[in-house]
Design a protein around this motif. Structure first.
Motif, PDB file in Angstrom:
ATOM      1  N   ASP A 134      55.141 -53.341 -10.395  1.00  0.00           N
ATOM      2  CA  ASP A 134      56.317 -53.794  -9.661  1.00  0.00           C
ATOM      3  C   ASP A 134      57.190 -54.628 -10.588  1.00  0.00           C
ATOM      4  O   ASP A 134      56.695 -55.197 -11.567  1.00  0.00           O
ATOM      5  CB  ASP A 134      55.899 -54.669  -8.467  1.00  0.00           C
ATOM      6  N   ILE A 158      60.034 -52.127  -4.855  1.00  0.00           N
ATOM      7  CA  ILE A 158      58.874 -52.881  -4.362  1.00  0.00           C
ATOM      8  C   ILE A 158      58.577 -52.619  -2.883  1.00  0.00           C
ATOM      9  O   ILE A 158      57.593 -53.135  -2.355  1.00  0.00           O
ATOM     10  CB  ILE A 158      59.059 -54.403  -4.574  1.00  0.00           C
ATOM     11  N   GLY A 165      51.067 -56.877  -6.273  1.00  0.00           N
ATOM     12  CA  GLY A 165      52.451 -56.577  -6.597  1.00  0.00           C
ATOM     13  C   GLY A 165      53.398 -57.726  -6.328  1.00  0.00           C
ATOM     14  O   GLY A 165      53.020 -58.898  -6.332  1.00  0.00           O
TER      15      GLY A 165
END
Length: 222
Positions: A134, A158, A165
């Motif tokens: 990400d 995202i 992440g």
């Protein structure tokens, strides 16, 4: 870039999954004495959503986070919907980390209410995960200062179901004290093979404290 595990598929379990692995539904694989959280309003056990192996988010092996939500039984989920389930401190959801001790009210149940399908049948799934990256997290001010097309690209990068992440800058805004919080789970619950009523278009967002000892959950619903 930030390491992330994308949830790319769900695999229905043919037999109960009792290993300490990441899964959705079924019954928790407790690492210590059971700590089943209770609904603040109902006083009854919450519904088990999932367990996540914390080595996926950089913690040591042999630790699990268990996610619970207040949720009605099949056929009663709408009339028993508790709006406080969306709040991280509303007493209607919980993230229990083991080894460790949950601070809220619990009962020593090894098994309890769990996920079900649209037809009411029990649901239990393991997941296929793909390692990815990400973008780096942005502060809210930096995010809002981006041109609109750059904000759209950032969100698109995202905005997927995942473990770990990067979270959107506003995502932690309503988390309780005890942070900073790091992303644990992002789940758009209307697009899963199991049924979960958390609102009209809900996204469940679970977080873990910096030391990994506690967690929290909140739900964004557009």
């Amino acid at each position: 870039m930030v390491a992330v595990w994308r949830i790319v598929d769900y695999r229905r379990a043919e037999t109960p999954v009792t290993e300490p692995i990441t899964k959705f539904g079924g019954q928790p694989t407790w690492l210590g004495p059971p700590q089943w959280p209770l609904s603040a309003a109902w006083g009854t056990p919450m519904r088990f959503l999932c367990q996540i192996a914390l080595e996926l988010v950089g913690d040591g092996p042999g630790r699990l986070a268990y996610v619970f939500v207040t949720h009605g039984d099949h056929g009663r989920d709408t009339e028993e919907f508790d709006p406080d389930v969306i709040f991280a401190d509303g007493g209607e959801n919980a993230v229990v980390v083991q080894p460790g001790t949950f601070a809220g009210p619990t009962v020593s149940l090894a098994s309890g209410p769990t996920l079900y399908h649209d037809d009411g049948s029990p649901a239990e799934y393991t997941v296929d995960l793909v390692r990815d990256e990400d973008p780096e997290p942005l502060s809210l001010d930096v995010y809002l200062a981006l041109p609109s097309e750059d904000r759209d690209r950032y969100v698109e990068a995202i905005d997927h179901d995942k473990i770990g992440g990067t979270a959107l800058p506003p995502d932690q805004h309503d988390c309780p004290a005890g942070g900073p919080w790091r992303p644990l789970l992002r789940l758009a619950t209307n697009w899963t093979p199991f049924y979960l009523n958390l609102g009209s278009a809900p996204v469940a967002l679970a977080f873990l404290s910096a030391d990994g000892g506690t967690g929290c959950l909140r739900v964004e619903d557009s």
